[in-house]
Design a protein around this motif. Sequence first.
Motif, short mmCIF file in Angstrom:
data_model
loop_
_atom_site.label_atom_id
_atom_site.label_comp_id
_atom_site.label_asym_id
_atom_site.label_seq_id
_atom_site.Cartn_x
_atom_site.Cartn_y
_atom_site.Cartn_z
N ARG A 1 0.50 -26.12 -46.75
CA ARG A 1 -0.06 -25.33 -47.09
C ARG A 1 0.05 -24.84 -45.47
O ARG A 1 -0.53 -23.51 -45.96
CB ARG A 1 -1.64 -25.78 -47.12
CG ARG A 1 -1.59 -27.08 -48.46
CD ARG A 1 -3.31 -26.80 -48.59
NE ARG A 1 -3.97 -28.48 -48.22
CZ ARG A 1 -3.89 -29.56 -48.43
NH1 ARG A 1 -3.23 -29.70 -48.86
NH2 ARG A 1 -4.37 -29.55 -47.69
N GLN A 2 -0.11 -25.14 -44.65
CA GLN A 2 0.02 -24.44 -43.44
C GLN A 2 1.24 -24.04 -42.98
O GLN A 2 1.18 -22.39 -42.16
CB GLN A 2 0.22 -25.64 -42.48
CG GLN A 2 -1.51 -26.83 -42.12
CD GLN A 2 -2.28 -26.07 -41.91
OE1 GLN A 2 -1.95 -24.78 -40.77
NE2 GLN A 2 -3.37 -26.51 -41.93
N GLU A 3 1.97 -24.01 -44.26
CA GLU A 3 3.43 -23.26 -43.93
C GLU A 3 3.52 -22.35 -45.03
O GLU A 3 3.23 -20.83 -44.45
CB GLU A 3 5.03 -23.82 -44.84
CG GLU A 3 6.17 -22.92 -45.17
CD GLU A 3 6.65 -23.59 -45.95
OE1 GLU A 3 8.09 -22.91 -46.34
OE2 GLU A 3 6.50 -24.63 -46.02
N LEU A 4 2.01 -22.20 -45.54
CA LEU A 4 2.36 -21.31 -47.05
C LEU A 4 0.97 -20.06 -45.95
O LEU A 4 1.21 -18.74 -45.63
CB LEU A 4 1.37 -21.07 -47.52
CG LEU A 4 2.60 -21.19 -48.86
CD1 LEU A 4 1.76 -22.55 -50.10
CD2 LEU A 4 3.27 -20.70 -49.58
N MET A 5 0.29 -20.45 -45.29
CA MET A 5 -0.84 -19.90 -44.49
C MET A 5 -0.14 -19.48 -43.02
O MET A 5 -1.23 -18.08 -42.82
CB MET A 5 -1.77 -20.64 -43.47
CG MET A 5 -2.84 -21.11 -45.08
SD MET A 5 -4.43 -22.33 -44.16
CE MET A 5 -3.45 -23.57 -44.33
N GLN B 1 2.88 -18.15 -42.81
CA GLN B 1 3.26 -17.15 -43.53
C GLN B 1 3.31 -15.97 -43.80
O GLN B 1 3.31 -15.14 -44.59
CB GLN B 1 4.59 -17.34 -45.36
CG GLN B 1 5.18 -18.30 -44.12
CD GLN B 1 5.83 -19.13 -45.35
OE1 GLN B 1 5.89 -18.77 -47.08
NE2 GLN B 1 7.40 -19.17 -45.09
N HIS B 2 1.49 -15.85 -43.81
CA HIS B 2 0.75 -14.54 -45.25
C HIS B 2 -0.91 -14.90 -43.73
O HIS B 2 -1.37 -15.28 -44.37
CB HIS B 2 0.42 -15.00 -46.36
CG HIS B 2 1.43 -15.87 -47.72
ND1 HIS B 2 2.58 -16.04 -47.40
CD2 HIS B 2 2.04 -14.57 -47.71
CE1 HIS B 2 3.11 -16.45 -48.56
NE2 HIS B 2 3.22 -14.83 -49.08
N PRO B 3 -0.13 -14.34 -42.30
CA PRO B 3 -1.34 -14.56 -42.24
C PRO B 3 -2.15 -13.52 -41.64
O PRO B 3 -4.08 -13.72 -41.59
CB PRO B 3 -1.09 -14.02 -40.49
CG PRO B 3 0.24 -13.25 -40.48
CD PRO B 3 0.55 -14.21 -41.50
N ASP B 4 -2.31 -12.37 -43.23
CA ASP B 4 -3.56 -11.10 -43.76
C ASP B 4 -4.02 -11.99 -44.10
O ASP B 4 -4.87 -11.20 -45.42
CB ASP B 4 -2.31 -10.08 -43.71
CG ASP B 4 -2.33 -9.56 -42.94
OD1 ASP B 4 -2.18 -10.40 -40.91
OD2 ASP B 4 -1.00 -9.09 -42.53
N ASP B 5 -3.97 -12.91 -45.39
CA ASP B 5 -4.46 -13.26 -46.51
C ASP B 5 -5.50 -14.52 -46.11
O ASP B 5 -4.33 -16.17 -46.35
CB ASP B 5 -3.30 -13.70 -47.66
CG ASP B 5 -4.05 -14.24 -48.84
OD1 ASP B 5 -5.12 -14.32 -49.04
OD2 ASP B 5 -3.53 -13.51 -50.00
N ALA B 6 -6.21 -14.99 -45.79
CA ALA B 6 -7.08 -15.97 -45.58
C ALA B 6 -7.22 -17.52 -46.30
O ALA B 6 -6.94 -18.67 -46.21
CB ALA B 6 -8.24 -15.77 -45.02
N GLN B 7 -6.97 -16.51 -48.01
CA GLN B 7 -7.00 -17.27 -49.10
C GLN B 7 -6.27 -17.33 -49.88
O GLN B 7 -5.48 -17.01 -51.25
CB GLN B 7 -7.93 -16.51 -50.32
CG GLN B 7 -9.73 -16.63 -49.41
CD GLN B 7 -10.50 -16.39 -50.22
OE1 GLN B 7 -10.08 -15.58 -50.99
NE2 GLN B 7 -11.78 -16.68 -50.36
#
Length: 233
Positions: A202-206, A208-214
């Motif tokens: 989850r931390q990796e995905l967040m 990689q997508h800093p503009d998508d908080a969800q």
Amino acid sequence: MLGPLLRLLSACGGVWPTSPAPGAAASSSASSGDDSEGRDGLLWWRDLARCHAGDVSVAVAQANQVLEDQCRLDSAPSIGTVVGVFDGHGGPDAARFACDHLVPNLREASSGPRGVTADAIREAFLATEEGFLALVSSLWEAQPDIATAGTCCLVGVVHNRTLFVANLGDSRAVLGKKAGRAGQIAAEQLSSEHNANQEAVRQELMAQHPDDAQIVALKHGVWRVRGLIQVGV
């Protein structure tokens, strides 16, 4: 440890689909012979194919109305022996595309002097993903549902006495080997799952997508990756 596995797999060639040919008659038992296959309800199998150092067989249990999963086995001097399992999600389109294109992309990526390497396998995965994204874009107007399809890709490559295992998604490769003098079979996990239920993932995905908080969402007690076009999911 890899010697018997290498000898067994490198003797096997061809491509095995995970569904019988259209119109093939269902059978409650497979006929005799190395190339026999059968079907019993939602279970399909191909009997043991004999190699000079062992046997290989394939079986699939269909869990969806349309079979979403695919598998493939290729053997050639340039790439060694490649076994791929593609777990389809939201339909068969992505799994079928990956099954058809990953091995050709691996041949292309490993055509240089270094041959099959971890970097070549990564390049093949990336080329396959980019190819499917291009397909989705071209079919967007006529077939928008294809954008919701996905697949987990688990691939094993045996080349020059080296075993490579590549996993993209929530799949697992396990090697069975003899342990102890009693000859019992012990299972050794060769790959790690990429599952949003794991905090590190989850931390990796967040990241990689800093503009998508969800980008990851907790639904019914399970963490899931929220597709960018699936706002309501």
